[in-house]
Design an enzyme around this catalytic site. Structure first.
Site, mmCIF file in Angstrom:
data_model
loop_
_atom_site.group_PDB
_atom_site.id
_atom_site.type_symbol
_atom_site.label_atom_id
_atom_site.label_comp_id
_atom_site.label_asym_id
_atom_site.label_seq_id
_atom_site.Cartn_x
_atom_site.Cartn_y
_atom_site.Cartn_z
ATOM 1 N N ARG A 16 0.851 -1.195 0.000
ATOM 2 C CA ARG A 16 0.000 0.000 0.000
ATOM 3 C C ARG A 16 0.890 1.249 0.000
ATOM 4 O O ARG A 16 1.975 1.247 0.603
ATOM 5 C CB ARG A 16 -0.883 0.036 1.260
ATOM 6 C CG ARG A 16 -1.985 -0.983 1.253
ATOM 7 C CD ARG A 16 -3.073 -0.671 0.216
ATOM 8 N NE ARG A 16 -4.131 -1.657 0.241
ATOM 9 C CZ ARG A 16 -4.303 -2.621 -0.679
ATOM 10 N NH1 ARG A 16 -3.478 -2.719 -1.698
ATOM 11 N NH2 ARG A 16 -5.308 -3.453 -0.586
ATOM 12 N N HIS B 220 -1.068 0.405 -9.840
ATOM 13 C CA HIS B 220 -1.733 -0.556 -8.937
ATOM 14 C C HIS B 220 -2.300 -1.751 -9.730
ATOM 15 O O HIS B 220 -3.495 -2.035 -9.668
ATOM 16 C CB HIS B 220 -2.858 0.152 -8.139
ATOM 17 C CG HIS B 220 -3.237 -0.603 -6.890
ATOM 18 N ND1 HIS B 220 -3.688 0.015 -5.751
ATOM 19 C CD2 HIS B 220 -3.236 -1.931 -6.601
ATOM 20 C CE1 HIS B 220 -3.968 -0.902 -4.825
ATOM 21 N NE2 HIS B 220 -3.684 -2.091 -5.324
HETATM 22 C C1 OXD Z 1 -5.370 -6.207 -3.282
HETATM 23 C C2 OXD Z 1 -4.848 -5.237 -4.238
HETATM 24 O O1 OXD Z 1 -5.555 -5.909 -2.090
HETATM 25 O O2 OXD Z 1 -4.943 -5.471 -5.466
HETATM 26 O O3 OXD Z 1 -5.624 -7.362 -3.708
HETATM 27 O O4 OXD Z 1 -4.304 -4.198 -3.838
#
Ligand code: OXD
Length: 311
Positions: free
Chosen positions: A226, A273
């Site tokens: 993250r 992402h």
């Molecule tokens: C997940 C993401 O949490 O793609 O799977 O970030």
């Protein structure tokens, strides 16, 4: 008829709804978008980043499915109805994407591709050797479902793999470190560091100046967890000191703002992402299977999230 609410990214919302409806004809699959308020009689919800307070309005809710391996995007809602079970979405076909992404960028750094690309741009022919994989130490921060798969793939490829997790783990062929007291010892040899930690109050900002300073000279970072794990200014400073480069798939603000300094940085690689993206094609059969198991009262203990722990 039981209603399943879907809160998904707007670009693929109808595709998600249609494929879930096809797979679960016994349910009424409805979208919850910024313009369509949630159907408050829904018993089930499958969500990515629902707006704060939204789930609390669903008074008949029996279960929430995170459309992702991570659940921070759900639990950041202070009004999350704590008694409603929350399940993550994991499956071998979804881990495969993460494994491919991490192997790709690890190999890129291992075989010095950024330096070779810079040489090409200068029209320069110079042989740059790399150590063999077993002479290269790669560190994985986080040994959850995805962290383990990635660590195994790197180990099986031949890298010298170390891993760090909150509590002590044991895995064949992987040197495992645990807890705050072993973090520095773990970092000392990591030439390529991969962050796959869950986002919790303990791991937020863990990729900071102190951690970077504990890495060897010329180390690389790959963050596929993250954006909030990373202190962005600390990374920019560390890239002028001991770090050689970073690959970032996740950001505090997504999409990454167009004026953000990361875009133009020569030693930062940015991807939007997508490391282990759950798309309707691959994701909906997995999600539908999990929902069916829940409705049939089958135990889903491997998917159940401890909402207090945050993963
Ligand atoms: C997940 C993401 O949490 O793609 O799977 O970030």
């Amino acid at each position: 008829m039981t209603t399943l609410l879907l809160r998904v990214d707007s670009a693929r919302a109808e595709q998600w709804r249609q494929s879930m409806q096809d797979l679960l004809p016994e349910l009424n699959c409805r979208l919850w978008t910024d313009v369509t308020p949630p159907d408050c009689s829904a018993e089930l919800a499958a969500v990515w980043s629902p707006p704060a307070g939204g789930l609390a309005k669903l008074k008949r809710l029996k279960a929430v499915f995170s459309i992702g391996a991570g659940v921070d995007h759900v639990l950041k809602d202070p009004d999350y109805p704590q008694t409603v079970p929350l399940f993550k979405t994991i499956a071998p076909e979804l881990s495969q994407r993460m494994v491919e992404y991490v192997l790709l960028h690890t190999l890129r750094y291992h075989r010095r591709l950024p330096e070779l690309a810079a040489q090409q741009a200068r029209g320069e022919w110079q042989i740059l050797l790399s150590p063999l994989a077993h002479e290269r130490t790669v560190g994985v921060l986080g040994l959850g479902h995805l962290g383990v798969q990635v660590a195994f793939a790197l180990r099986d490829f031949g890298f010298n793999v170390q891993a760090w997790s909150r509590s002590q783990k044991q895995h064949k062929g992987i040197e495992c470190f645990a807890g705050a007291q072993q973090l520095k010892a773990f970092l000392a040899n990591c030439e390529i560091l991969i962050c796959l930690l869950p986002l919790t109050p303990n791991t937020r900002t863990i990729l900071n100046a102190e951690l970077f300073a504990a890495l060897p000279q010329g180390a690389y970072i790959i963050n596929v967890a993250r954006g909030e794990h990373l202190v962005e200014e600390d990374l920019l400073l560390a890239l002028e000191q001991n770090l050689a480069g970073a690959t970032l798939d996740v950001f505090v603000t997504e999409p990454l703002p167009s004026k953000h300094p990361f875009w133009q940085h020569p030693n930062i690689t940015i991807t939007p992402h997508i490391a282990s993206m759950i798309d309707p094609l691959v994701g909906s059969p997995v999600l539908a299977g999990n929902i069916r198991r829940f409705l049939a009262n089958e135990p889903l203990s491997e998917l159940r999230v401890d909402v207090h722990r945050g993963y």
